[in-house]
Design a protein around this motif. Sequence first.
Motif, PDB file in Angstrom:
ATOM      1  N   GLN A 148      -2.475  13.912   9.727  1.00  0.00           N
ATOM      2  CA  GLN A 148      -3.834  14.071  10.234  1.00  0.00           C
ATOM      3  C   GLN A 148      -4.678  12.882   9.791  1.00  0.00           C
ATOM      4  OE1 GLN A 148      -5.515  18.324  10.426  1.00  0.00           O
ATOM      5  NE2 GLN A 148      -4.346  18.376   8.509  1.00  0.00           N
ATOM      6  N   PHE A 207      -5.210  15.722  14.574  1.00  0.00           N
ATOM      7  CA  PHE A 207      -5.355  16.938  13.784  1.00  0.00           C
ATOM      8  C   PHE A 207      -4.249  17.919  14.152  1.00  0.00           C
ATOM      9  CE2 PHE A 207      -8.743  16.255  16.939  1.00  0.00           C
ATOM     10  CZ  PHE A 207      -8.269  17.021  17.988  1.00  0.00           C
ATOM     11  N   THR A 230       0.874  18.529  16.213  1.00  0.00           N
ATOM     12  CA  THR A 230      -0.435  17.875  16.125  1.00  0.00           C
ATOM     13  C   THR A 230      -0.925  17.462  17.512  1.00  0.00           C
ATOM     14  OG1 THR A 230       0.589  15.693  15.806  1.00  0.00           O
ATOM     15  CG2 THR A 230       0.038  16.963  13.816  1.00  0.00           C
TER      16      THR A 230
END
Length: 374
Positions: free
Chosen positions: A122, A139, A168
Amino acid sequence: MKKLLIASAVSAAFAAPTTALAQAARVPTLGQVLEASGVSLNGYIDAAYSWANKNVETGFSNRVFDSQNNSFALRQVGLMVSKQPKEGFGGLVNLTVGSDAQFIHSFPETGGPGASTFDITQGYGQYATGSLTLMAGKFVTLSGTEVIWSPSNTTFSRSMLFGAVPFTHTGVRASYALGDQLTLYGGINNGWDQLTDGNRGKTVELGAAYTPIKPLSLYFSGYSGKESAGGVTGTGPQDTRNSFDFVATWSITNAMSLGGEILYVAQDRPTGGAAKVNGAAVYFTYLFTPQWRIVTRGELFDDKQNFRGAPGVTAGSGVKYTELTVAGSYMPNSSIELRAEVRGDRADEAVFIDSDGSTGKSLQSVALQGIYKF
């Protein structure tokens, strides 16, 4: 006079270390500096031994991370640095190093055994004002019960459902809290596990976290966008993929909790029709004491058109899986967790490959894991 001078010298000698210690005590530690500046720094080391009765290293496996036949592994070293104030600008960086990092890379980097053991999992900036938070960058997904960050899971192995949702996304996301009970999420991103987009289309995400009563938490997430119909990010013909995931957690008592997840994924094919995946999982957790915990997980997983590519399956046919896991944990303090796990998987087709090349419908494994949190 001489005695007075000697006494003064001795007093000064003893006073000097005391003064130095007092001055050192006034120097703030790194933790104090970070805390004062609003920066949070935490991480963990996840090491384990695992054994499987089938060849999960080069053969087919319906699992994501535990891909060792008989091996010790440094699975993850996780590090997270963040500054996320309730008002104003902030950000977060999360790094993952170790054998698990090979499998979570975003396109265009290739994943799997032999890939890099370093991953920027992230990295995003955010702006918060009132009930609204805006994020931009990379993220983790909204979907699923289980996560990449090892200490936040209660078992050594990840579920089959964990491997059927994205890890992600790269894009923008907004969250809005409607009081303490309901938070809504919405965003646009490049798609499933794509740092740079593999096509011209974008994927839309929607989500909600709802706590109608204190013991009960409900989570919903949905994704829709163009993805590769071949199942490999950025390659092959593109068509619409939709996913819907529902998670519920009920804290029955302070020592007992029950969780459940339902997943539906449909990948349209340019030639017509769709590949569909359905799955459900149930979790039961019981704390005997604050130090001792036992977790049981059961799963059903239906890969209707063999979207995940199990070997030896007739074209157009699917595979149905079941899975049962029992894991125990010992937590002597807040920094250390030791786990032991036994897991069994079954399929209605002979998709698990043994070291001699033969195939079977079952896969069993055991594992020992240690996690140090800092």
